[in-house]
Design an enzyme around this catalytic site. Structure first.
Site, PDB file in Angstrom:
ATOM      1  N   LYS A  22       0.855  -1.207   0.000  1.00  0.00           N
ATOM      2  CA  LYS A  22       0.000   0.000   0.000  1.00  0.00           C
ATOM      3  C   LYS A  22       0.879   1.241   0.000  1.00  0.00           C
ATOM      4  O   LYS A  22       0.639   2.183  -0.759  1.00  0.00           O
ATOM      5  CB  LYS A  22      -0.873   0.000   1.255  1.00  0.00           C
ATOM      6  CG  LYS A  22      -1.582   1.315   1.524  1.00  0.00           C
ATOM      7  CD  LYS A  22      -2.437   1.306   2.775  1.00  0.00           C
ATOM      8  CE  LYS A  22      -1.682   1.630   4.020  1.00  0.00           C
ATOM      9  NZ  LYS A  22      -1.373   3.036   4.239  1.00  0.00           N
ATOM     10  N   ASN A  23       1.901   1.257   0.831  1.00  0.00           N
ATOM     11  CA  ASN A  23       2.701   2.472   0.992  1.00  0.00           C
ATOM     12  C   ASN A  23       3.713   2.673  -0.121  1.00  0.00           C
ATOM     13  O   ASN A  23       4.389   3.698  -0.158  1.00  0.00           O
ATOM     14  CB  ASN A  23       3.381   2.480   2.362  1.00  0.00           C
ATOM     15  CG  ASN A  23       2.352   2.654   3.472  1.00  0.00           C
ATOM     16  OD1 ASN A  23       1.181   2.946   3.185  1.00  0.00           O
ATOM     17  ND2 ASN A  23       2.759   2.452   4.702  1.00  0.00           N
ATOM     18  N   ARG A  92      -4.428  10.582   3.906  1.00  0.00           N
ATOM     19  CA  ARG A  92      -3.339  11.558   4.003  1.00  0.00           C
ATOM     20  C   ARG A  92      -2.394  11.438   2.822  1.00  0.00           C
ATOM     21  O   ARG A  92      -1.824  12.424   2.351  1.00  0.00           O
ATOM     22  CB  ARG A  92      -2.666  11.271   5.324  1.00  0.00           C
ATOM     23  CG  ARG A  92      -1.374  11.857   5.462  1.00  0.00           C
ATOM     24  CD  ARG A  92      -0.700  11.503   6.728  1.00  0.00           C
ATOM     25  NE  ARG A  92       0.506  12.243   6.707  1.00  0.00           N
ATOM     26  CZ  ARG A  92       0.571  13.556   6.875  1.00  0.00           C
ATOM     27  NH1 ARG A  92      -0.538  14.210   7.099  1.00  0.00           N
ATOM     28  NH2 ARG A  92       1.697  14.190   6.804  1.00  0.00           N
ATOM     29  N   CYS A 116      -5.230  12.840  12.050  1.00  0.00           N
ATOM     30  CA  CYS A 116      -5.977  11.566  12.099  1.00  0.00           C
ATOM     31  C   CYS A 116      -5.793  11.029  13.518  1.00  0.00           C
ATOM     32  O   CYS A 116      -5.196  11.687  14.359  1.00  0.00           O
ATOM     33  CB  CYS A 116      -5.438  10.587  11.060  1.00  0.00           C
ATOM     34  SG  CYS A 116      -3.821   9.979  11.497  1.00  0.00           S
ATOM     35  N   ARG A 121      -0.187  15.090  12.316  1.00  0.00           N
ATOM     36  CA  ARG A 121       0.309  14.825  10.955  1.00  0.00           C
ATOM     37  C   ARG A 121       0.508  16.119  10.141  1.00  0.00           C
ATOM     38  O   ARG A 121      -0.105  16.335   9.101  1.00  0.00           O
ATOM     39  CB  ARG A 121      -0.623  13.866  10.207  1.00  0.00           C
ATOM     40  CG  ARG A 121      -1.130  12.664  10.958  1.00  0.00           C
ATOM     41  CD  ARG A 121      -0.250  11.443  11.002  1.00  0.00           C
ATOM     42  NE  ARG A 121       0.231  10.890   9.793  1.00  0.00           N
ATOM     43  CZ  ARG A 121      -0.266   9.797   9.186  1.00  0.00           C
ATOM     44  NH1 ARG A 121      -1.337   9.256   9.661  1.00  0.00           N
ATOM     45  NH2 ARG A 121       0.287   9.318   8.100  1.00  0.00           N
ATOM     46  N   ASP A 304       4.705   0.976  11.915  1.00  0.00           N
ATOM     47  CA  ASP A 304       3.479   0.345  11.395  1.00  0.00           C
ATOM     48  C   ASP A 304       3.308  -1.084  11.871  1.00  0.00           C
ATOM     49  O   ASP A 304       2.269  -1.693  11.612  1.00  0.00           O
ATOM     50  CB  ASP A 304       3.475   0.367   9.861  1.00  0.00           C
ATOM     51  CG  ASP A 304       3.326   1.783   9.336  1.00  0.00           C
ATOM     52  OD1 ASP A 304       3.567   1.996   8.139  1.00  0.00           O
ATOM     53  OD2 ASP A 304       3.010   2.677  10.137  1.00  0.00           O
ATOM     54  N   ILE A 326       7.769   7.823  16.459  1.00  0.00           N
ATOM     55  CA  ILE A 326       7.405   8.409  15.165  1.00  0.00           C
ATOM     56  C   ILE A 326       6.120   9.223  15.251  1.00  0.00           C
ATOM     57  O   ILE A 326       6.037  10.336  14.738  1.00  0.00           O
ATOM     58  CB  ILE A 326       7.261   7.286  14.092  1.00  0.00           C
ATOM     59  CG1 ILE A 326       8.514   6.424  14.018  1.00  0.00           C
ATOM     60  CG2 ILE A 326       6.893   7.899  12.730  1.00  0.00           C
ATOM     61  CD1 ILE A 326       9.760   7.137  13.520  1.00  0.00           C
ATOM     62  N   ARG A 397      -8.734  -0.370   4.627  1.00  0.00           N
ATOM     63  CA  ARG A 397      -7.892   0.617   3.927  1.00  0.00           C
ATOM     64  C   ARG A 397      -6.557  -0.022   3.522  1.00  0.00           C
ATOM     65  O   ARG A 397      -5.973   0.342   2.523  1.00  0.00           O
ATOM     66  CB  ARG A 397      -7.599   1.806   4.849  1.00  0.00           C
ATOM     67  CG  ARG A 397      -8.787   2.647   5.185  1.00  0.00           C
ATOM     68  CD  ARG A 397      -8.373   3.905   5.888  1.00  0.00           C
ATOM     69  NE  ARG A 397      -7.254   4.554   5.188  1.00  0.00           N
ATOM     70  CZ  ARG A 397      -6.650   5.649   5.630  1.00  0.00           C
ATOM     71  NH1 ARG A 397      -7.035   6.199   6.768  1.00  0.00           N
ATOM     72  NH2 ARG A 397      -5.664   6.203   4.969  1.00  0.00           N
TER      73      ARG A 397
END
Ligand code: EPZ
Length: 419
Positions: A22-23, A92, A116, A121, A304, A326, A397
């Site tokens: 996804k990223n 985002r 979020c 962010r 993550d 983070i 998502r």
């Protein structure tokens, strides 16, 4: 809104195919804005965030064909360089269109993404870098209005922001002259973006190191590119296997992308077998040892995978410590895990996890993408009772049909569809 129902205490066994990242795919889709030629992406994951990015691009006039795992993107020169709030607020990563739109069209109007659940962010690092490249930027009614011809510059990032690095690399590909980005993010997804951009004619060196050099070019072409595997999805399935005293193999992965994470799991006592493009994780025949983790920019421990690892450590022996460096608010899953019997105390950005005998099923609520994955893992671990997870739109998502894929490994899990 759908719910997920889990009856735990089954050991997961077998192998699972890991999807495209996804990223990685989201910045790659934004990168296709830089050229009028057709870009073809393979191994595209079928995720809500990909559909959202598709919507954002197509409403500008970008032509996208997306079938199965195959996507073609063509950005004609007459698109409208505008990303509206009602789409950007959902994801985002939409903000990654700013750099390429500015570079190709000399102007862009992109909604500020807003915060979020896991943090405010901000996008100050993105905007400061674009101004260094010569962009004129002002904020109006929650939108970033940017314009100007971009010229190469030396940019130092105050923090190795993944999104800012990606936005600035894309913006620099068509700037006049050479750009150097110091202290960039070194994530594999950044490297995948640089590889894609070089395939369409960009001149990028040093992605994945502490200095990235981009020599601007006049125009970019088209290419075919295969999205790298999703290291976070792979890590999530590996944790699910270990957490249920199981034996799970994840296929089509790049093990080095998970090096730090796997080292920490081995330290906890998990048995990890690393192949060329697979990882097999087995639970030890004893309870896991407690460990200490600090999340860091790549190649450090990935933020993550923090929530999923916290779920795993709720039943380790002794006391584990997790420090989240983070994001400022990425412990929302802790309270939900405590509702299932975990013993977790939060002190600022540190979670103290005291191992308990076992978790018990309970109704819980997802707050963000990775927290929902942590709650699934906890539900799979629960020795008794049922876990019902609400607000699973967070999950969809970033994970493709995760309940079906976990069921294929032996989990008792189902989706309850609610309109
Ligand atoms: C990317 O988000 C990922 N998303 C995130 O994954 C991931 O957690 C994050 O990188 C860190 O690895 C995508 O790639 C689509 P950052 P990004 O900019 O780019 C602060 C998931 O679960 N910051 O590296 O938004 C920021 O507030 C998601 O898949 C500024 O202060 O992350 C945060 O505290 C969640 N100013 C830290 O840096 C800025 O201008 C890291 O953010 C930008 C960021």
């Amino acid at each position: 809104m759908d719910k997920i129902l889990i009856r735990g205490n089954n050991s997961l066994r077998g192998s699972v195919q890991i999807r495209g990242s996804k990223n990685a795919v989201l910045p790659l889709m934004a990168g296709a804005l830089l050229t009028e030629e057709t870009c073809t992406l393979h191994n595209v994951p079928c995720l809500h965030d990909v559909f959202t990015m598709d919507k954002i691009l197509t409403q500008m006039g970008v032509e996208i064909e997306f079938t199965g795992r195959f996507m073609t993107i063509r950005t004609p020169s007459n698109i409208v360089p505008y990303a509206p709030y009602d789409l950007v607020r959902k994801m985002r990563a939409s903000f990654f269109v700013l750099g390429p739109l500015l570079a190709r069209f000399g102007k862009a109007k992109v909604s500020l993404p807003g915060g979020c659940a896991i943090g405010t962010r901000p996008v100050d690092i993105h905007l400061k870098g674009l101004e260094k490249l010569g962009a004129k930027i002002h904020l109006e009614n929650g939108y970033v209005i940017a314009q100007g011809k971009l010229r190469g510059a030396e940019i130092y990032l105050d923090f190795p922001s993944v999104g800012a690095t990606e936005n600035l690399i894309m913006a620099s590909t068509l700037a006049e002259g050479v750009t150097k980005i110091y202290n960039p993010a070194q994530e594999p997804e950044v490297v995948d973006l640089a590889n894609f951009l070089n395939k369409i004619g960009a001149k990028i060196r040093g992605a994945g190191t502490e200095v990235i050099t981009i020599e601007g070019v006049k125009q970019l072409g088209g290419c075919e590119h295969t999205v790298i595997p999703d290291r976070i999805e792979a890590g999530t399935f590996i944790i699910a296997g270990i957490a249920t005293n199981g034996d799970v193999q994840v296929n089509s992965v790049i093990p080095e992308h998970l090096a730090t994470f796997l080292t920490k799991l081995s330290e906890a006592g998990a048995e990890i077998e690393i192949g060329k493009n697979y990882i097999r994780a087995k639970s030890p025949n004893r309870i896991l040892k407690s460990i200490s983790i600090t999340t860091l920019p790549y190649p450090g421990f990935p933020t993550d995978l923090q929530a999923q690892t916290m779920a795993l450590l709720t039943c380790a022996e002794g006391t584990s410590i997790i420090k989240e460096t983070i994001f400022e608010n990425r412990f929302l899953h802790a309270a939900e895990l405590c509702r299932m019997g975990a013993d977790i105390k939060l002190e600022g950005n540190t979670a103290i996890i005291k191992g308990v005998e076992c978790l018990k099923g309970a109704p819980v609520m997802a707050s963000d993408l990775r927290a929902s994955a942590a709650l699934i893992i906890a539900g799979l671990m629960a020795k008794e009772g049922e876990t019902i997870i609400s607000r699973v739109y967070h999950l969809d998502r970033g994970y493709e049909r995760i309940e079906e894929r976990l069921a294929s490994l032996g989990a008792t899990i189902q989706r309850i569809r609610e309109d």
